[in-house]
Design an enzyme around this catalytic site. Sequence first.
Site, PDB file in Angstrom:
ATOM      1  N   SER A 172      93.629  63.801  21.643  1.00 29.59           N
ATOM      2  CA  SER A 172      92.886  64.808  20.468  1.00 29.59           C
ATOM      3  C   SER A 172      92.965  64.149  19.175  1.00 29.59           C
ATOM      4  O   SER A 172      92.367  64.825  18.181  1.00 29.59           O
ATOM      5  CB  SER A 172      93.381  66.411  20.509  1.00 29.59           C
ATOM      6  OG  SER A 172      93.197  66.882  21.806  1.00 29.59           O
TER       7      SER A 172
ATOM      8  N   SER B  46      92.068  65.277  13.413  1.00 30.66           N
ATOM      9  CA  SER B  46      92.154  65.438  14.771  1.00 30.66           C
ATOM     10  C   SER B  46      90.675  65.598  15.318  1.00 30.66           C
ATOM     11  O   SER B  46      89.526  65.760  14.606  1.00 30.66           O
ATOM     12  CB  SER B  46      92.965  66.662  15.456  1.00 30.66           C
ATOM     13  OG  SER B  46      92.491  67.859  14.899  1.00 30.66           O
ATOM     14  N   TYR B  47      90.381  65.663  16.755  1.00 28.34           N
ATOM     15  CA  TYR B  47      89.055  65.650  17.462  1.00 28.34           C
ATOM     16  C   TYR B  47      88.431  66.920  16.653  1.00 28.34           C
ATOM     17  O   TYR B  47      88.717  68.021  16.950  1.00 28.34           O
ATOM     18  CB  TYR B  47      89.336  65.757  18.650  1.00 28.34           C
ATOM     19  CG  TYR B  47      87.830  65.657  19.453  1.00 28.34           C
ATOM     20  CD1 TYR B  47      87.166  64.224  19.346  1.00 28.34           C
ATOM     21  CD2 TYR B  47      87.352  66.708  20.139  1.00 28.34           C
ATOM     22  CE1 TYR B  47      86.306  63.987  20.168  1.00 28.34           C
ATOM     23  CE2 TYR B  47      86.287  66.390  20.777  1.00 28.34           C
ATOM     24  CZ  TYR B  47      85.446  65.189  20.818  1.00 28.34           C
ATOM     25  OH  TYR B  47      84.389  64.627  21.474  1.00 28.34           O
ATOM     26  N   PRO B  48      87.106  66.547  16.155  1.00 26.28           N
ATOM     27  CA  PRO B  48      86.490  67.527  15.680  1.00 26.28           C
ATOM     28  C   PRO B  48      85.496  68.472  16.414  1.00 26.28           C
ATOM     29  O   PRO B  48      84.806  69.466  15.550  1.00 26.28           O
ATOM     30  CB  PRO B  48      85.498  66.811  14.536  1.00 26.28           C
ATOM     31  CG  PRO B  48      85.184  65.630  14.966  1.00 26.28           C
ATOM     32  CD  PRO B  48      86.506  65.317  16.278  1.00 26.28           C
TER      33      PRO B  48
ATOM     34  N   ASP C 201      85.571  65.648  25.791  1.00 24.81           N
ATOM     35  CA  ASP C 201      84.937  66.721  26.019  1.00 24.81           C
ATOM     36  C   ASP C 201      84.033  66.347  27.107  1.00 24.81           C
ATOM     37  O   ASP C 201      84.023  65.513  27.983  1.00 24.81           O
ATOM     38  CB  ASP C 201      83.935  66.925  24.791  1.00 24.81           C
ATOM     39  CG  ASP C 201      83.089  65.844  24.389  1.00 24.81           C
ATOM     40  OD1 ASP C 201      83.059  64.861  25.089  1.00 24.81           O
ATOM     41  OD2 ASP C 201      82.717  65.524  22.992  1.00 24.81           O
TER      42      ASP C 201
END
Length: 866
Positions: free
Chosen positions: A152, A334-336, A118
């Site tokens: 991810s 997965s990526y939150p 991110d």
Amino acid sequence: MKTALMVAEKPSLAQAVAKILSNGNMSSRKGSNAACSVHEYTGKFQGDTVRFKFTSVCGHVFGLDFIGKYNNWDRVDPVELFNAPTHKKEATEKLRMPQFLEKEARGVDYLILWLDCDKEGENICFEVIECVKNVMSNSIRRENQIFRAKFSAITETDIKKAMNSLAYPNKNEALSVDARQEMDLRIGCAFTRYQTKFFQGKYGDLDSTLISYGPCQTPTLGFCVERHDKIQSFKPENFWVLQVKVEHSPGKHVNLDWSRVRLFDKEVAQIFLNIVKSFSEAKVTDVIKKEKVKSRPQALNTVELLKVASSGLGIGPHVTMQIAERLYIQGYISYPRTETTQYPDNFDLRGTLKIQSSSSHWGKEVRQLLETGLQKPKKGHDVGDHPPITPMRSATEAELGHDNWRLYDYITRHFIATVSPDCKYLQTTTHFSIGNEKFSCSGKVLLEAGYTNVMTWQSLSDEHVPVFERGASYKIQEAKLADRQTNPPDFLTESELIGLMEKHGIGTDASISVHINNICERNYVNIISGRKLKPTPLGIVLVHGYQKIDIDLVLSTMRSSVEQQLNLIALGKADFQDVLKHALDIFERKFRYFVKNISGMDELFEVSFSSLAATGRPLSRCGKCRRYMKFVQAKPSRLHCSHCDETYNLPQNGNIKLYKELKCPLDDFELVLWSSGAKGKNYPLCPYCYNNPPFRDMKKGMGCNECTHPTCAYGLSTNDIAGCFDCEPGTLVLDSSGAPKWKMACNKCNLVVNLKDCVIKVTRSEDICEECEAAILELDFNKERNPLHDGALQHVGCLFCDPLLKPLMTNIKQVSISRSGRGRGRGRGGMSRRGGRGRGRGRGGGAGRGRPPPKDKMAQLAAYFV
């Protein structure tokens, strides 16, 4: 052999990824900063055999701050902060992260960055690069040395795919984070410092350590206060509903719904009632049967997860993100942090679903889906950041724990629901007429449960209604007016607030939970039953004050506009400096206007809060006027002398009481005692010295346990025992406040060493231990619990070396006092006449131990400095 350094964002993430890439064949060692481990293995990279070193940072390496003098609230006008010089400093100095990274990167050929994917992760990438670029090998061109892994989920498939498709760090996204950090620092600090000093200097019952302002935090509070204002201004209205009951068959009655729903004029409602009563039967005009669908959900993003966790699971947004982060690092989801609600075209839906087929909770439904075929997920919104949140591993409640399991359970059920059929039901609506007035009744029958088999809380139950025939008439059993009243709206729930923040562009998917947590911690709102947010008087007055002076300060439009410009920086469509300068110029003008018109907000504070002089209780005497100062217990706790009109800050998060009516030898202020509790540490302090350090080697906020006065009976020089075992700069100081229960406490960290209750008196002598340089103590013992075998009631020795005294210390690890421990080789705590830590027989803090102490204060100070 070439070497590659790989860096993740957290130690646990580094370990998980390294284990996957090395196929479990790796060696691990502790890093030089003791917080991060280094995992090493050999593998292939760009056709060569390479030695990989995989380590991590602990979040941001650097933080933005003002340079030294601009951090002094008392000496800097807050308006200067809009243009004050800033610098990047270590985010957590004790981790020594830059030195650790530099050491591990020395001579490496490649740098592969595994930071979270991110904007914040991108910013940390460049922080890591800044630490290591000058020590990397020059054998390869720089553009071929540094790579970025995009992933991810912490699964073997995702991680190995990321390793085989490395990219490069995105400088524009990192710059957008830099811009946000600088804006928030300058704007937040300027407003916060000004209004905190202004209002805490006048009012005693604000009950908040900081009166903070934040470009995102304040509009978030504004939504809560806006709802509060609607509740307060709500005026209930009476309305009337025409209720009709018809007889379907003997003993079976059905209530009908009026097409006009309600009327606010009783006389008009009475006219309609009279019309209906003039008829004895209701005629069926139509019977409509229609199959309807309750749609399956879209793929799950962060905002929806936060809303459901709060409203459905009763877990706050801040805790939800902490749990989600743990589940992600452990490889369960997965990526939150994602805004996307649409699965990529190449997403392996069937493979992800198959992982759940053996579950005892939803395995049956999953196996059925795999046999009959998956439904195509609903079209959502693809932001281009990360795929939606999905389960990546099967799990049980036993291995996750209660709250972790509840969140994982919801995420998994939501994913299964997105590829399940819609819920279908048959709705039957019967329309009636009584004269010209229209009525109806409805019922529904479930045809296919669909996705509600897994999302059971959304399941439908049958609502049966009798079968009515079109054209038939049915006897009116009862017709009456029901008198009702409109209700005010309720306080905003966390779920509703998250929705408003998303709608108005306040914060990001990663920061929404932080802003909500901030307004709770600042005592601007309280969370009440149902996770509703009720503004406190302080929160209400602040928002009303901003609205009175400059409503833009609390509206969402200001921050939403800034966020749009920050996104343009991330896309490379706007210049970093131009956006930053434009935003800061606007807020600087608003700040000057706010300061000029602060009286408008102050008028609201005067109505809601009490002045300092009218708050608190008398506690200790002022050293200037000898009158009692009042102790204001509400946050921030402080002492106020109404005669001198002076306020003295005190240590927070503890208990304050008068310390035996003893006075400071420098200024005659009565000492007070701060205590963290019966088992914690205590120390006395002088209110004046605490706020106005008397010596150059002292800082604001130091108590008597850090005071370097040469002869004061309560200071460091006469009570230091030894260096702290747990922290580098700390000193163990004798605490006599709880006598006859004696203990020593570090003046820097929270280490407390208790002495057994057989010790009834401790006196620190002028001698020191030959072996460890700790102070020699004289201990008096209780006659009934005397540990000395010879019957003597007094013993002189070193607590750390004397075999008779060492067992008297409790709640301390034996390793701390071993001969290899640093605590015994420490200096003596006070400052020696040569300016350094005292060591050896000179006793460090002495102003000439062989001479009698000077008689007056000025002579004491002269003896100290000369």
